[in-house]
Design an enzyme around this catalytic site. Sequence first.
Site, mmCIF file in Angstrom:
data_model
loop_
_atom_site.group_PDB
_atom_site.id
_atom_site.type_symbol
_atom_site.label_atom_id
_atom_site.label_comp_id
_atom_site.label_asym_id
_atom_site.label_seq_id
_atom_site.Cartn_x
_atom_site.Cartn_y
_atom_site.Cartn_z
ATOM 1 C CB CYS A 126 -0.925 0.022 1.220
ATOM 2 S SG CYS A 126 -2.127 -1.327 1.275
ATOM 3 C CG HIS A 265 -3.359 3.572 3.186
ATOM 4 N ND1 HIS A 265 -3.812 3.427 1.889
ATOM 5 C CD2 HIS A 265 -3.383 2.330 3.742
ATOM 6 C CE1 HIS A 265 -4.083 2.153 1.672
ATOM 7 N NE2 HIS A 265 -3.840 1.459 2.776
ATOM 8 C CG ASN A 295 -7.546 -0.147 1.366
ATOM 9 O OD1 ASN A 295 -6.843 0.381 0.527
ATOM 10 N ND2 ASN A 295 -7.046 -0.782 2.412
#
Length: 339
Positions: A126, A265, A295
Site C-alpha cells: 500500500c 492512506h 480501500n
Amino acid sequence: MDRISLRDSPIPITDVIMKGSGGYIPSNIVTNDDLVKRYKLKTDPKWISEHLGIEKRSFALEDEQTSDLAFKASQIALDRANISAKQLDWIILCTTTPDHPTPATAARLQYLLKADCPAEDKQVACSGFMFGIYHAISLIHSGLNKILIVGVDIKSRFVSKTDERFLPIFADGAGAIILEKSNTSFGFKNIQLWTDGKYFKNIYTNLGGSVHPISNEVNQEQGIQISVTGKEIYEDAVFAMVKLSEKVLKDSNLSSEDIDHFIPHQANFKIMKQVALSLSIPIEKVINTIQFSGNIVNATLPFAYFYGIQSNRFKKGDKLLFVTAGGGYSGGAAIYIHQ
C-alpha cells in the site's frame, strides 16, 4: 511493534510540484447491501458502514485491466497539467495487481498514452505510491522534468468472495499525478520512508509468486492473508503512520497544528480517525474518500488528493500531510505546500 528506526532523507526534497492530478474508479458500484446479498456474507451492511466507514465501493468490470484504470486516471492528470504524453520523461506505475507478472504494466500504460519515455512498475504494497513520489523527485533532481506517477489496483480480484474481513474493505481504482520541477516555494518539503522486513508475512498475498505459482486449480485461500490478529494489524498501522507523520513534521519544523489538510492512506476509517486523533489533527481536516471508494490500495493517496482538488478543498499555501502504511511492513509520509 518494535521501535521504528527512521533515517533522514539523502536527497533534498524541494522544487517539485504536482502539476496535474487525475482519478478514476470503475462504474461498477457495489453498495454494502449489494455486497452482502451477492456473496451471502454474514456481515451486517450497517456494521460495515459504522466500523469501516465504507458505504460503497467499485469493482472493475470484467474487461478492465489494471492498465486500463491507470490510463483513465493518467489522461485526466495530463489534461489538467495541460501537457501531452510525449512530454513525459518517465512513468512510474505503483501497484500490487499488475496486468501480468511480466512485462511491467507500465509498458502497456505507456502504449495506451502514446508516450515514448521509460516506464516501470513499483511494488511496495500500500506504500508504493509514496515510494514512487520519492523516486520521481530523485529523477527530477537528476535532470528530468515531467514524471507521471500512477497508483492503481484491482484488489477485488485477489480477495476470496467468502472472506468476511477483506471483501468489504478492498476495492478498485486509480489515481495519477504529474510531478514537475519548479522554482517556487511550493511543492514537496520533506518525505520519510520506512521498511521493516521482519513483518513481511503479517499481511501478504500468497498467490502468483515464485513460492506459490498459480496452478490450474487456484485455491482461494492463496489470496490476501494475515498471519496475526486484525487488532494487531490495526495497532501496527496506527503506530507506524503516527511515527512517520511525527518524523516528517519535525524535520519540516512544523507541528500538527500547522497542517491544513491531512491525507492518510484510506485503509479503513477507524484507522484514519485514530491516526488523526493521535496527531491532534481535527477530523474536519481529513480528506476522506473511503466512504465511496473503499480501500483502493496504491490509489488511495493520489485519488484522495484528486478528490480534494475537485472539491476545491485546497488553497494556495495550504500545508498538506500525506501518510501511508502497508505490508512489508512499509510506510511513508510527506509534507506538501499547495501551489
